[in-house]
Design an enzyme around this catalytic site. Structure first.
Site, short mmCIF file in Angstrom:
data_model
loop_
_atom_site.label_atom_id
_atom_site.label_comp_id
_atom_site.label_asym_id
_atom_site.label_seq_id
_atom_site.Cartn_x
_atom_site.Cartn_y
_atom_site.Cartn_z
N GLY A 155 0.83 -1.22 0.00
CA GLY A 155 0.00 0.00 0.00
C GLY A 155 0.85 1.25 0.00
O GLY A 155 1.85 1.32 0.72
N ALA A 212 15.51 10.78 -0.49
CA ALA A 212 16.68 10.68 0.39
C ALA A 212 17.62 9.55 -0.07
O ALA A 212 18.84 9.71 -0.07
CB ALA A 212 16.22 10.43 1.83
N ARG A 249 1.21 -5.08 -5.63
CA ARG A 249 1.30 -6.33 -4.87
C ARG A 249 1.54 -7.42 -5.91
O ARG A 249 0.97 -7.37 -6.99
CB ARG A 249 0.02 -6.58 -4.09
CG ARG A 249 -0.21 -5.52 -3.03
CD ARG A 249 -1.22 -5.94 -1.99
NE ARG A 249 -1.09 -5.10 -0.81
CZ ARG A 249 -1.77 -3.98 -0.59
NH1 ARG A 249 -2.65 -3.55 -1.47
NH2 ARG A 249 -1.58 -3.29 0.51
N GLY A 259 5.35 -2.20 3.75
CA GLY A 259 4.90 -2.74 5.03
C GLY A 259 5.51 -4.10 5.32
O GLY A 259 6.46 -4.52 4.65
N ASP A 260 4.95 -4.83 6.27
CA ASP A 260 5.60 -6.08 6.69
C ASP A 260 5.58 -7.16 5.61
O ASP A 260 6.48 -8.00 5.57
CB ASP A 260 5.04 -6.59 8.03
CG ASP A 260 3.55 -6.82 7.99
OD1 ASP A 260 2.90 -6.46 6.99
OD2 ASP A 260 3.03 -7.36 8.98
N THR A 287 3.93 2.75 5.74
CA THR A 287 2.53 2.33 5.80
C THR A 287 1.78 3.26 6.73
O THR A 287 2.29 3.63 7.78
CB THR A 287 2.38 0.86 6.29
OG1 THR A 287 1.02 0.65 6.70
CG2 THR A 287 3.27 0.53 7.47
N ASP A 309 -0.60 2.46 8.48
CA ASP A 309 -1.20 1.70 9.58
C ASP A 309 -0.39 1.72 10.87
O ASP A 309 -0.92 1.38 11.93
CB ASP A 309 -1.41 0.23 9.16
CG ASP A 309 -2.21 0.10 7.88
OD1 ASP A 309 -3.10 0.93 7.67
OD2 ASP A 309 -1.94 -0.82 7.08
N ASP A 321 1.70 -0.36 11.83
CA ASP A 321 1.58 -1.70 12.42
C ASP A 321 2.85 -2.54 12.33
O ASP A 321 2.80 -3.74 12.14
CB ASP A 321 0.40 -2.44 11.76
CG ASP A 321 0.61 -2.60 10.25
OD1 ASP A 321 1.51 -1.96 9.68
OD2 ASP A 321 -0.15 -3.37 9.62
N ARG A 360 -18.38 16.04 11.63
CA ARG A 360 -18.88 16.52 12.91
C ARG A 360 -19.74 17.79 12.76
O ARG A 360 -20.76 17.93 13.42
CB ARG A 360 -17.67 16.82 13.79
CG ARG A 360 -18.00 17.25 15.17
CD ARG A 360 -16.75 17.91 15.77
NE ARG A 360 -16.86 17.90 17.19
CZ ARG A 360 -16.34 16.96 17.96
NH1 ARG A 360 -15.65 15.97 17.46
NH2 ARG A 360 -16.52 17.02 19.26
N ARG A 408 -5.76 -1.51 8.73
CA ARG A 408 -5.66 -2.96 8.50
C ARG A 408 -6.00 -3.72 9.78
O ARG A 408 -7.01 -3.42 10.40
CB ARG A 408 -4.30 -3.32 7.96
CG ARG A 408 -4.52 -4.17 6.74
CD ARG A 408 -3.51 -4.51 5.80
NE ARG A 408 -2.15 -4.64 6.17
CZ ARG A 408 -1.25 -5.15 5.34
NH1 ARG A 408 -1.61 -5.56 4.15
NH2 ARG A 408 0.00 -5.22 5.68
N GLY A 463 -12.19 13.55 19.66
CA GLY A 463 -13.07 13.50 20.82
C GLY A 463 -14.24 12.55 20.64
O GLY A 463 -15.37 12.84 21.04
N GLU A 490 -11.32 -0.41 10.72
CA GLU A 490 -11.76 -1.26 9.59
C GLU A 490 -11.69 -2.74 9.94
O GLU A 490 -12.41 -3.56 9.36
CB GLU A 490 -10.96 -0.97 8.31
CG GLU A 490 -9.52 -1.42 8.34
CD GLU A 490 -8.81 -1.25 6.99
OE1 GLU A 490 -9.47 -1.35 5.95
OE2 GLU A 490 -7.59 -1.01 7.00
P1 ADP Z 1 2.67 -4.43 2.69
O1 ADP Z 1 4.10 -4.40 2.30
O2 ADP Z 1 2.03 -3.08 2.67
O3 ADP Z 1 2.45 -5.20 3.99
P2 ADP Z 1 1.70 -6.75 1.18
O4 ADP Z 1 1.48 -7.60 2.39
O5 ADP Z 1 0.67 -6.79 0.11
O6 ADP Z 1 1.87 -5.21 1.55
O7 ADP Z 1 3.12 -7.17 0.56
C1 ADP Z 1 3.63 -6.53 -0.57
C2 ADP Z 1 4.35 -7.52 -1.45
O8 ADP Z 1 5.44 -8.11 -0.75
C3 ADP Z 1 3.50 -8.73 -1.89
O9 ADP Z 1 2.67 -8.43 -2.99
C4 ADP Z 1 4.57 -9.74 -2.25
O10 ADP Z 1 5.09 -9.51 -3.55
C5 ADP Z 1 5.65 -9.44 -1.21
N1 ADP Z 1 5.48 -10.41 -0.10
C6 ADP Z 1 4.52 -10.43 0.83
N2 ADP Z 1 4.64 -11.47 1.67
C7 ADP Z 1 5.72 -12.16 1.24
C8 ADP Z 1 6.36 -13.38 1.67
N3 ADP Z 1 5.92 -14.09 2.70
N4 ADP Z 1 7.46 -13.77 0.99
C9 ADP Z 1 7.91 -13.06 -0.07
N5 ADP Z 1 7.34 -11.93 -0.52
C10 ADP Z 1 6.26 -11.48 0.10
#
Ligand code: ADP
Length: 321
Positions: free
Chosen positions: A12, A23, A73, A103-104, A126, A128, A130, A155, A172, A186, A224
């Site tokens: 995202g 940078a 993705r 993100g993760d 991200t 989020d 998170d 509001r 998420r 608030g 959400e």
């Molecule tokens: P975010 O990075 O925001 O958490 P996603 O979870 O959609 O978003 O992950 C982004 C991309 O990272 C995925 O479309 C995929 O290409 C790669 N990715 C996600 N999970 C894995 C994984 N377990 N192993 C390898 N690549 C991954």
């Protein structure tokens, strides 16, 4: 020293990603590196869709939301075939290190590439917030402020019509955006996935209690991860007699010009990532903790848990009655 690096944005998009790209490119160029901008996340790596960037390629982007490198993705990247295409591209282009902003999910991809010999440094981008090892992720501040501005507008109309606004916000699986925006707006009730809730006790009864002190309009913030705001609005109207309207804010929360905080943190993180890569150090996540920029092993970072501040939640409940 490493001579050629690539930078990509994945998953995202988040406001401030462009400031991080800027940078990375500037820090890399200043060290005499060749820096490739890879388009559409891991897709661009598998399909060799990239271009060489220079100091001027990143002019006038620090103030722009989204990502000039585009994001995507890709499920193919998770397959052995996709991964070997990506590595093949790196070898052909002479890419010795990568900066992955995302993100993760994107971190897992960076970890897998690092394991296969391409050192990657990941930057948390991200809205989020998170990511377990980070107090702060790029985009969170902008998104929180956007939600606050949008809810302020909702509001105004809720106030004019004695209504209850039930607003779904992003995040998420995590409640950071819901909690922080709920406090900033608030909100009478805040529903987030980290805190089990009872709709009667935590929404209806709280509204009824505030009605006794002559409160006539209300804001309820719902993460959400919980959802169901249309149903909630109907229930509120039936049980309290207050006209209720549901709003799902959606992607307005992801766009827009980044705040000063997002631009500054993104700049610090992008710079830090290049300082690691120049020494050939990979498999790291750049993080912010207690206002300091540091880095963690990606495996360790992925195993760290997110925790919302429950004291903040308790405080919010006490003062929004
Ligand atoms: P975010 O990075 O925001 O958490 P996603 O979870 O959609 O978003 O992950 C982004 C991309 O990272 C995925 O479309 C995929 O290409 C790669 N990715 C996600 N999970 C894995 C994984 N377990 N192993 C390898 N690549 C991954």
């Amino acid at each position: 020293m490493i001579k050629t690096i690539g930078v990509l944005t994945s998953g995202g998009d988040a406001p401030g990603m462009n400031a991080a790209i800027r940078a990375v490119v500037r820090a890399g160029c200043e060290l005499g590196m060749k820096v490739y901008g890879i388009r559409r996340g891991y897709n661009g790596l598998m399909e060799d869709d990239m271009y060489e960037m220079n100091l001027r390629s990143v002019s006038d982007i620090i103030n722009r939301g989204g990502t000039i490198l585009y994001s995507a993705r890709s499920s193919r990247f998770k397959t052995e075939e996709g991964m070997s295409d990506a590595i093949e591209t790196c070898k052909r282009r002479g890419i010795e290190g990568l900066v992955v902003i995302g993100g993760d999910g994107s971190f897992r991809g960076a970890r897998d590439l690092s394991l296969r010999g391409i050192p990657c440094v990941a930057i948390p981008g991200t809205i989020d917030n998170d990511i377990g090892c980070c107090d702060y992720t790029i985009g969170y501040d902008t998104s929180m402020n956007t939600i606050m501005q949008m809810v302020d507008r909702i509001r105004d109309t809720a106030e004019s019509h004695d209504r209850c606004a039930v607003v779904e916000v992003m995040g998420r699986g995590a409640g950071y955006l819901a909690l922080s925006s709920g406090i900033a707006c608030g909100a009478t009730s805040i529903l987030l996935p980290e805190v089990p809730y009872d709709f009667d006790r935590d929404v209806i009864e709280r509204m009824k209690r505030t009605q006794k002190s002559n409160k006539v309009h209300f804001v309820i913030i719902v993460s959400e991860a919980i959802g169901g705001v249309e149903e909630m609005a109907k229930r509120i109207q039936a049980e309290t007699g207050v006209e209720a309207r549901a709003t799902i804010l959606g992607h307005v929360q992801r766009g827009g010009s980044p705040t000063a905080k997002d631009r500054i943190v993104a700049s610090q993180m992008g710079y830090h990532a290049v300082q690691l890569l120049k020494e050939g150090i990979g498999n790291r996540v750049v993080a912010m903790q207690k206002e300091k920029i540091l880095d963690f092993d990606i495996f360790e970072a992925l195993s760290m848990k997110n925790t919302v501040d429950l004291d903040m939640y308790k405080m919010a409940l006490e003062i929004s009655i």
